[in-house]
Design a protein around this motif. Structure first.
Motif, PDB file in Angstrom:
ATOM      1  N   ARG A   4       1.041   8.400  11.304  1.00  0.00           N
ATOM      2  CA  ARG A   4       0.775   7.104  11.926  1.00  0.00           C
ATOM      3  C   ARG A   4       2.092   6.543  12.440  1.00  0.00           C
ATOM      4  N   TYR A   6       4.317   3.489  14.932  1.00  0.00           N
ATOM      5  CA  TYR A   6       4.341   2.080  15.310  1.00  0.00           C
ATOM      6  C   TYR A   6       5.270   1.898  16.506  1.00  0.00           C
ATOM      7  N   GLN A  23       4.196   6.659   4.081  1.00  0.00           N
ATOM      8  CA  GLN A  23       3.816   6.895   5.474  1.00  0.00           C
ATOM      9  C   GLN A  23       2.470   7.622   5.551  1.00  0.00           C
ATOM     10  N   LYS A  58      -9.948   4.016   0.321  1.00  0.00           N
ATOM     11  CA  LYS A  58      -8.785   3.190   0.676  1.00  0.00           C
ATOM     12  C   LYS A  58      -8.398   3.444   2.124  1.00  0.00           C
ATOM     13  N   HIS A  59      -7.978   2.378   2.807  1.00  0.00           N
ATOM     14  CA  HIS A  59      -7.487   2.489   4.174  1.00  0.00           C
ATOM     15  C   HIS A  59      -5.979   2.679   4.114  1.00  0.00           C
ATOM     16  N   ASP A  61      -2.342   2.304   4.852  1.00  0.00           N
ATOM     17  CA  ASP A  61      -1.376   1.482   5.574  1.00  0.00           C
ATOM     18  C   ASP A  61       0.014   1.998   5.279  1.00  0.00           C
ATOM     19  N   GLY A  62       0.926   1.824   6.222  1.00  0.00           N
ATOM     20  CA  GLY A  62       2.305   2.231   6.007  1.00  0.00           C
ATOM     21  C   GLY A  62       3.106   1.108   5.366  1.00  0.00           C
ATOM     22  N   PHE A  63       4.030   1.492   4.495  1.00  0.00           N
ATOM     23  CA  PHE A  63       4.850   0.519   3.782  1.00  0.00           C
ATOM     24  C   PHE A  63       6.292   0.981   3.730  1.00  0.00           C
ATOM     25  N   ASP A  77      -3.717   2.124  -5.038  1.00  0.00           N
ATOM     26  CA  ASP A  77      -4.027   2.167  -3.603  1.00  0.00           C
ATOM     27  C   ASP A  77      -3.264   3.270  -2.878  1.00  0.00           C
ATOM     28  N   TYR A  97      -0.551  10.335   1.993  1.00  0.00           N
ATOM     29  CA  TYR A  97       0.670   9.549   2.096  1.00  0.00           C
ATOM     30  C   TYR A  97       1.856  10.478   1.903  1.00  0.00           C
TER      31      TYR A  97
END
Length: 139
Positions: A4, A6, A23, A58-59, A61-63, A77, A97
């Motif tokens: 993913r 950005y 990621q 779970k969806h 998301d990147g952190f 999560d 991830y």
């Protein structure tokens, strides 16, 4: 396989030394992961990378988070307890991830993205996620 990304988004983090990236990645067919590279890195070094399936329901998301482990409310999560070393991990189709621990090493720390390399069918390939991040005393 794709990470993913950005494009056009720049993140600023208060430089506190230790961070990690979670990621999201989509795998479309079986692959063997070989390495992670921080692209465009200045004064940032990565540590031992890991991978884990995104927990069911779970969806992803990147952190980019401070510290070396996720806060307690994100452990489940992120599938943190199911992670394994990335180098040599054999993945089937699904969502995962990639975990990349980071440490800043001086002023003007920065990286442009994360590149994951894998082997499949006797060849090598890679995917890069644009995650432009600056680490500063103030943002």
């Amino acid at each position: 396989m794709s990470l993913r990304s950005y494009p056009g988004f720049t993140s600023c983090q208060i430089d506190q030394g230790a961070f990690f990236i979670a990621q999201p990645m989509r795998v479309e067919r079986p692959v063997t992961l070989t390495k992670v590279t921080l692209t465009g890195a200045t004064n940032v070094v990565g540590g031992d990378t890991a991978v884990a399936p995104v927990p069911e329901g779970k969806h992803p998301d990147g952190f980019t988070l401070h510290g070396s482990t996720p806060p307690a409310d994100l452990v489940a999560d992120l599938g943190w307890k199911d992670r394994e070393p990335l180098d040599g991990a054999q993945l089937s189709a699904g969502r995962y991830y990639v975990f990349v621990p980071l440490r800043t090493r001086g002023p003007a720390a920065h990286f442009d993205g994360v590149e994951v390399t894998w082997d499949e069918d006797g060849g090598s390939a890679s995917s890069t996620a644009e995650l432009v991040t600056d680490f500063k005393e103030t943002c």
